[in-house]
Design a protein around this motif. Structure first.
Motif, mmCIF file in Angstrom:
data_model
loop_
_atom_site.group_PDB
_atom_site.id
_atom_site.type_symbol
_atom_site.label_atom_id
_atom_site.label_comp_id
_atom_site.label_asym_id
_atom_site.label_seq_id
_atom_site.Cartn_x
_atom_site.Cartn_y
_atom_site.Cartn_z
ATOM 1 N N ASP A 210 -59.341 -5.633 -28.236
ATOM 2 C CA ASP A 210 -57.951 -5.225 -27.956
ATOM 3 C C ASP A 210 -57.227 -5.067 -29.156
ATOM 4 O O ASP A 210 -56.725 -6.078 -29.753
ATOM 5 N N ALA A 211 -56.898 -4.029 -29.554
ATOM 6 C CA ALA A 211 -56.364 -3.536 -30.939
ATOM 7 C C ALA A 211 -54.792 -3.878 -31.181
ATOM 8 O O ALA A 211 -54.384 -3.778 -32.160
ATOM 9 N N HIS A 212 -53.983 -4.010 -30.258
ATOM 10 C CA HIS A 212 -52.736 -4.551 -30.162
ATOM 11 C C HIS A 212 -52.192 -5.094 -28.984
ATOM 12 O O HIS A 212 -52.307 -4.420 -27.865
ATOM 13 N N THR A 213 -51.931 -6.452 -29.146
ATOM 14 C CA THR A 213 -51.464 -7.181 -27.974
ATOM 15 C C THR A 213 -50.258 -8.095 -28.358
ATOM 16 O O THR A 213 -50.180 -8.146 -29.623
ATOM 17 N N HIS A 214 -49.390 -8.596 -27.604
ATOM 18 C CA HIS A 214 -48.303 -9.698 -27.899
ATOM 19 C C HIS A 214 -48.683 -10.989 -27.040
ATOM 20 O O HIS A 214 -48.285 -11.149 -25.972
ATOM 21 N N LEU A 215 -49.599 -11.813 -27.670
ATOM 22 C CA LEU A 215 -50.170 -13.052 -26.805
ATOM 23 C C LEU A 215 -48.848 -13.840 -26.568
ATOM 24 O O LEU A 215 -48.776 -14.376 -25.404
ATOM 25 N N ASP A 216 -47.810 -13.918 -27.565
ATOM 26 C CA ASP A 216 -46.643 -14.824 -27.201
ATOM 27 C C ASP A 216 -45.808 -14.313 -26.077
ATOM 28 O O ASP A 216 -45.447 -15.021 -25.377
ATOM 29 N N ALA A 217 -45.768 -13.009 -25.892
ATOM 30 C CA ALA A 217 -44.908 -12.468 -25.113
ATOM 31 C C ALA A 217 -45.781 -12.423 -23.715
ATOM 32 O O ALA A 217 -44.963 -12.251 -22.633
ATOM 33 N N CYS A 218 -47.073 -12.628 -23.577
ATOM 34 C CA CYS A 218 -47.891 -12.854 -22.341
ATOM 35 C C CYS A 218 -47.651 -14.280 -21.976
ATOM 36 O O CYS A 218 -48.036 -14.665 -20.924
ATOM 37 N N GLY A 219 -46.654 -15.056 -22.525
ATOM 38 C CA GLY A 219 -46.786 -16.497 -22.506
ATOM 39 C C GLY A 219 -47.783 -17.526 -22.865
ATOM 40 O O GLY A 219 -47.772 -18.682 -22.514
ATOM 41 N N ALA A 220 -48.586 -17.115 -23.852
ATOM 42 C CA ALA A 220 -49.556 -17.830 -24.273
ATOM 43 C C ALA A 220 -49.236 -18.294 -25.661
ATOM 44 O O ALA A 220 -49.350 -17.667 -26.803
ATOM 45 N N VAL A 221 -48.375 -19.270 -25.707
ATOM 46 C CA VAL A 221 -47.729 -19.927 -27.142
ATOM 47 C C VAL A 221 -48.431 -21.130 -27.736
ATOM 48 O O VAL A 221 -48.202 -21.476 -28.820
ATOM 49 N N THR A 222 -49.137 -21.963 -26.599
ATOM 50 C CA THR A 222 -50.005 -22.876 -27.277
ATOM 51 C C THR A 222 -51.398 -22.935 -27.711
ATOM 52 O O THR A 222 -52.158 -21.623 -26.954
ATOM 53 N N PRO A 223 -52.007 -23.306 -28.354
ATOM 54 C CA PRO A 223 -53.618 -23.166 -28.486
ATOM 55 C C PRO A 223 -54.434 -23.164 -27.291
ATOM 56 O O PRO A 223 -55.068 -22.230 -26.992
ATOM 57 N N ASP A 224 -53.935 -24.039 -26.261
ATOM 58 C CA ASP A 224 -54.686 -24.102 -24.884
ATOM 59 C C ASP A 224 -54.514 -22.787 -24.317
ATOM 60 O O ASP A 224 -55.258 -22.260 -23.492
ATOM 61 N N GLN A 225 -53.059 -22.270 -24.241
ATOM 62 C CA GLN A 225 -52.712 -21.168 -23.346
ATOM 63 C C GLN A 225 -53.449 -20.005 -24.094
ATOM 64 O O GLN A 225 -54.028 -19.237 -23.386
ATOM 65 N N VAL A 226 -53.538 -19.938 -25.340
ATOM 66 C CA VAL A 226 -54.333 -18.863 -26.148
ATOM 67 C C VAL A 226 -55.691 -18.782 -25.609
ATOM 68 O O VAL A 226 -56.370 -17.798 -25.172
ATOM 69 N N GLY A 227 -56.421 -20.075 -25.620
ATOM 70 C CA GLY A 227 -57.689 -20.087 -25.121
ATOM 71 C C GLY A 227 -57.857 -19.592 -23.840
ATOM 72 O O GLY A 227 -58.748 -18.935 -23.488
ATOM 73 N N GLU A 228 -57.103 -20.046 -22.806
ATOM 74 C CA GLU A 228 -57.173 -19.722 -21.454
ATOM 75 C C GLU A 228 -57.202 -18.162 -21.271
ATOM 76 O O GLU A 228 -57.843 -17.453 -20.468
ATOM 77 N N LEU A 229 -56.155 -17.540 -22.049
ATOM 78 C CA LEU A 229 -55.932 -16.080 -21.941
ATOM 79 C C LEU A 229 -57.140 -15.249 -22.515
ATOM 80 O O LEU A 229 -57.757 -14.344 -21.905
ATOM 81 N N LEU A 230 -57.767 -15.778 -23.484
ATOM 82 C CA LEU A 230 -58.920 -15.284 -24.311
ATOM 83 C C LEU A 230 -59.964 -15.381 -23.411
ATOM 84 O O LEU A 230 -61.067 -14.505 -23.389
ATOM 85 N N ASP A 231 -60.283 -16.479 -22.600
ATOM 86 C CA ASP A 231 -61.379 -16.676 -21.709
ATOM 87 C C ASP A 231 -61.223 -15.555 -20.662
ATOM 88 O O ASP A 231 -62.340 -15.050 -20.220
ATOM 89 N N ARG A 232 -60.036 -15.186 -20.216
ATOM 90 C CA ARG A 232 -59.853 -14.332 -19.049
ATOM 91 C C ARG A 232 -60.324 -12.878 -19.552
ATOM 92 O O ARG A 232 -61.235 -12.062 -19.133
ATOM 93 N N ALA A 233 -60.040 -12.610 -21.015
ATOM 94 C CA ALA A 233 -60.474 -11.370 -21.501
ATOM 95 C C ALA A 233 -61.762 -11.558 -21.912
ATOM 96 O O ALA A 233 -62.615 -10.397 -21.493
ATOM 97 N N ASN A 234 -62.517 -12.423 -22.356
ATOM 98 C CA ASN A 234 -63.963 -12.511 -22.620
ATOM 99 C C ASN A 234 -64.859 -12.107 -21.240
ATOM 100 O O ASN A 234 -65.834 -11.399 -21.135
ATOM 101 N N ALA A 235 -64.150 -12.643 -20.086
ATOM 102 C CA ALA A 235 -64.920 -12.380 -18.982
ATOM 103 C C ALA A 235 -64.970 -11.039 -18.482
ATOM 104 O O ALA A 235 -65.720 -10.445 -17.533
#
Length: 284
Positions: free
Chosen positions: A27-52
């Motif tokens: 994904d060449a352009h996203t805004h993880l913080d605006a997606c609500g993923a602002v902590t390491p755990d939240q970022v990891g959860e969001l990336l796990d969904r992406a990986n799936a």
């Protein structure tokens, strides 16, 4: 419950996570913080969904100094995350020497792989054109100085964006994030060697001119992005976007371009690795 009320109820829900792509993509352009993923755990959860869904790496992009600091830090939390830093054109009414010094420092960090998003935005009136032009020229120079790609925000400003790039001399790599032009503009960009990054807008069925450009764009000039949490692709337009939804955009582009899904996925992955210097979770 009638169908219209059912759609309204689902509007706040994320689209379902689709089956994984045959080849992982970036994904060449996203805004993880605006997606609500602002902590390491939240970022990891969001990336796990992406990986799936077969989206194995993302570039999280800043639009102000606070988000630039956050993006650069977040890119150190997870090997699947890289960052781009800049001051968004709508934020440039005030752009101090201290801001420039901070962006210069952040742009030099190893997990920051691009200077962006910068450019011009004539849709909103938050910053006067003169201030946007000055800041854009400065970001072009920064991109060349640090040797990293320039990530362009271009809204209702095609002619002036190209004019300033021509006047300043573009960096070796320029990416038009969320490409929004028609076929003629796409040709003008590709003639200059620029890369076109297509977001969910390229799947919108009423975006005829943009879809014509997306169908034409040479394969080695194409990236895919989400710009999440905005611009969710068809058929989920209006619902919350996340990096995994790049899967939907890529599937739609493969159909539009009459190529196999695996072929397009492999192509955009090679392009992202080349453009941003990505290799197996680390920058080259």
């Amino acid at each position: 419950m009638g169908p219209d009320r059912d759609v309204s109820k689902r509007r706040g829900e994320r689209p379902p996570v689709p089956d994984a792509l045959p080849v992982p993509v970036v994904d060449a352009h996203t805004h993880l913080d605006a997606c609500g993923a602002v902590t390491p755990d939240q970022v990891g959860e969001l990336l796990d969904r992406a990986n799936a869904a077969g989206v194995d790496r993302v570039i999280t992009v800043a639009d102000d100094l606070a988000s630039a600091r956050w993006a650069a830090e977040a890119a150190t939390w997870d090997d699947r995350v890289f960052a781009a830093v800049a001051l968004h054109p709508t934020r440039t009414s005030t752009f101090t020497d201290e801001d420039r010094a901070e962006l210069t420092r952040l742009a030099g960090q190893p997990r920051v792989v691009a200077v962006g998003e910068t450019g011009l935005d004539y849709y909103w009136d938050y910053a006067p054109p003169a201030a946007q032009h000055e800041a854009f020229r400065w970001h072009i120079e920064l991109s060349k100085r640090v040797g990293k790609p320039l990530m362009i925000h271009d809204r209702d400003a095609h002619d002036d964006v190209l004019k300033i790039l021509d006047e300043e001399g573009p960096p070796s790599t320029v990416v038009f994030h969320c490409f929004s032009g028609d076929l003629a503009f796409a040709r003008a960009c590709v003639e200059r060697g620029f890369v076109l990054s297509f977001a969910g807008t390229a799947t919108f069925r009423n975006a005829h001119a943009l879809r014509e450009a997306a169908a034409w764009a040479p394969a080695d000039h194409v990236l895919v992005e989400t710009d999440a949490p905005f611009l969710t692709p068809h058929p989920f337009r209006g619902r919350p976007n996340e990096p995994y939804c790049a899967n939907y955009t890529l599937r739609d582009l493969a159909t539009l371009r009459h190529v196999e899904l695996a072929e397009l996925a492999a192509t955009v992955t090679r392009n992202a690795e080349r453009v941003f210097g990505l290799r197996d979770g680390v920058e080259s």
